[in-house]
Design a protein around this motif. Structure first.
Motif, PDB file in Angstrom:
ATOM      1  N   ARG A   1     -24.016 -13.431 -30.143  1.00 26.68           N
ATOM      2  CA  ARG A   1     -22.887 -14.126 -29.523  1.00 26.68           C
ATOM      3  C   ARG A   1     -21.594 -13.486 -30.035  1.00 26.68           C
ATOM      4  N   PHE A   2     -20.599 -13.420 -29.155  1.00 28.56           N
ATOM      5  CA  PHE A   2     -19.321 -12.808 -29.552  1.00 28.56           C
ATOM      6  C   PHE A   2     -18.218 -13.846 -29.464  1.00 28.56           C
ATOM      7  N   HIS A   3     -17.174 -13.650 -30.299  1.00 21.52           N
ATOM      8  CA  HIS A   3     -16.162 -14.673 -30.534  1.00 21.52           C
ATOM      9  C   HIS A   3     -14.760 -14.073 -30.467  1.00 21.52           C
ATOM     10  N   PHE A   4     -13.765 -14.939 -30.358  1.00 22.62           N
ATOM     11  CA  PHE A   4     -12.378 -14.483 -30.323  1.00 22.62           C
ATOM     12  C   PHE A   4     -11.919 -14.122 -31.742  1.00 22.62           C
TER      13      PHE A   4
ATOM     14  N   LEU B   1      -6.786  -6.755 -26.026  1.00 18.57           N
ATOM     15  CA  LEU B   1      -7.822  -6.521 -25.023  1.00 18.57           C
ATOM     16  C   LEU B   1      -9.200  -6.696 -25.656  1.00 18.57           C
ATOM     17  N   LEU B   2     -10.053  -7.443 -24.993  1.00 18.33           N
ATOM     18  CA  LEU B   2     -11.407  -7.716 -25.469  1.00 18.33           C
ATOM     19  C   LEU B   2     -12.389  -7.204 -24.425  1.00 18.33           C
ATOM     20  N   LEU B   3     -13.280  -6.307 -24.834  1.00 16.73           N
ATOM     21  CA  LEU B   3     -14.216  -5.694 -23.896  1.00 16.73           C
ATOM     22  C   LEU B   3     -15.654  -5.865 -24.363  1.00 16.73           C
ATOM     23  N   GLU B   4     -16.501  -6.335 -23.466  1.00 18.14           N
ATOM     24  CA  GLU B   4     -17.941  -6.342 -23.694  1.00 18.14           C
ATOM     25  C   GLU B   4     -18.529  -5.157 -22.938  1.00 18.14           C
ATOM     26  N   VAL B   5     -19.268  -4.315 -23.650  1.00 17.06           N
ATOM     27  CA  VAL B   5     -19.860  -3.121 -23.045  1.00 17.06           C
ATOM     28  C   VAL B   5     -21.368  -3.306 -22.978  1.00 17.06           C
TER      29      VAL B   5
ATOM     30  N   THR C   1     -18.806 -17.631 -21.842  1.00 12.30           N
ATOM     31  CA  THR C   1     -18.883 -19.083 -21.967  1.00 12.30           C
ATOM     32  C   THR C   1     -17.509 -19.734 -22.138  1.00 12.30           C
ATOM     33  N   TYR C   2     -16.453 -18.937 -22.285  1.00 14.37           N
ATOM     34  CA  TYR C   2     -15.114 -19.495 -22.437  1.00 14.37           C
ATOM     35  C   TYR C   2     -14.530 -19.852 -21.067  1.00 14.37           C
TER      36      TYR C   2
ATOM     37  N   GLY D   1     -18.718 -15.704 -25.590  1.00 15.46           N
ATOM     38  CA  GLY D   1     -19.882 -15.507 -24.735  1.00 15.46           C
ATOM     39  C   GLY D   1     -21.034 -14.920 -25.517  1.00 15.46           C
ATOM     40  N   TYR D   2     -22.012 -14.369 -24.786  1.00 18.71           N
ATOM     41  CA  TYR D   2     -23.158 -13.759 -25.454  1.00 18.71           C
ATOM     42  C   TYR D   2     -23.799 -12.698 -24.578  1.00 18.71           C
TER      43      TYR D   2
END
Length: 300
Positions: A171-174, A224-228, A239-240, A253-254
């Motif tokens: 899971r990833f967070h701010f 900037l936040l990036l999910e790759v 999930t936000y 999210g995850y």
């Protein structure tokens, strides 16, 4: 010639360690053996392959993989929010939640935390990086963002690359407080983000499928936040709620099954990375650290 091991600095143990790579034999054949380029381009990087593999991890039969995985990689089950035998599939186990006390969030208004567990690399000045994984390769920010205005604004900014392995909490967070906008999808292939792959193809980060979120913050400007995505990542789940303010450490999210990557980009002159990150990144070495720990401090 023996394969070159993947080493990293473990912030928890304060030692250099060798990574136990999940599926290492397949990765080395695919990315290091000339014959591997055939299945790589024909099958492995296609989204259909990752969807198929992800569906296998959603099948009830995949539950049998959980106990051997725990035994092989020695995960600390006391951190889990739910008991290991409560997961119905391997994917449920893979994107498991942890107890809040398992990942305390470092306090301080000037503290930026890691957005995810993983192995981290930093670029204090993106424009000056001319040896990104491969000598003479510059990080292509314009290709990554697909937005000329953003690429110009962040050209001399700072970047944190957090690589998640299959054994990590997914899971990833701010990393700081702010108000997030909607996630923008950029489609692409799904290469592995392992150093085994990056040593052969450094451009993977700005080629793979990814999602970009702009976080407006009171002290750091825009972040900037990036999910790759990567090979065998079934999907990126947000999930936000866009437009709703978030606190530092709040879940964003995850990732479903597979190794993956989270990239955080700051405007120029806004932050200073922790000394150990800078030191080891200069040596081309990742630092293992956990979500919620100190990654950087705000300047000014």
């Amino acid at each position: 010639m023996p394969a070159e091991p993947i080493t990293f600095f473990n912030r928890l143990t304060q030692r250099l360690e060798t990574e136990a790579v999940y599926g290492e034999g397949f990765l080395r054949f695919t990315y290091e053996n000339p014959l591997g380029s055939l299945p790589l381009h024909a099958l492995v990087t296609r989204s259909a392959f990752s969807r198929w593999y992800g569906s296998r991890m959603d099948a009830p039969a995949s539950r049998a993989k959980i106990a051997p995985f725990l035994a092989t990689y020695g995960l600390d089950t006391s951190e889990f929010a739910e008991a290991p035998d409560s997961f119905r599939t391997f994917n449920e186990f893979f994107y498991r939640k942890l107890k809040p006390q398992a990942r305390p969030i470092a306090p301080g208004d000037d503290v930026i935390t890691f957005p995810a567990d993983g192995r981290h690399l930093v670029l204090p000045d993106i424009a000056s990086c001319t040896d990104f994984f491969v000598k003479g390769t510059r990080f292509d920010l314009a290709a990554l963002l697909r937005d000329d205005s953003l690429a110009t604004r962040f050209a001399r900014g700072s970047m944190l690359i957090s690589r998640l392995c299959p054994v990590d909490y997914h899971r990833f967070h701010f990393p700081c407080a702010g108000t997030p906008g909607p996630a923008r999808l950029i489609n692409g292939p799904l290469y592995s983000v392992s150093p085994i792959a990056l040593r052969r193809r450094a451009s993977i980060h700005w080629e793979n499928k990814r999602e970009i979120t702009l976080l407006r913050t009171p002290a750091l400007g825009d972040v900037l936040l990036l999910e790759v995505g990567a090979t065998c990542v079934g999907s990126i789940i947000q999930t936000y709620k866009p437009g709703v303010p978030v606190e530092k450490g709040a879940e964003k999210g995850y990732f479903r099954f597979g190794g993956s990557c989270f990239i955080t980009i700051f405007e120029p002159g806004k932050i200073r990375f922790a000394d150990d990150l800078v030191e080891h990144s200069r040596a081309g070495r990742e630092v293992y650290a956990r979500m919620g720990e100190v990654a950087a401090h705000a300047l000014g």
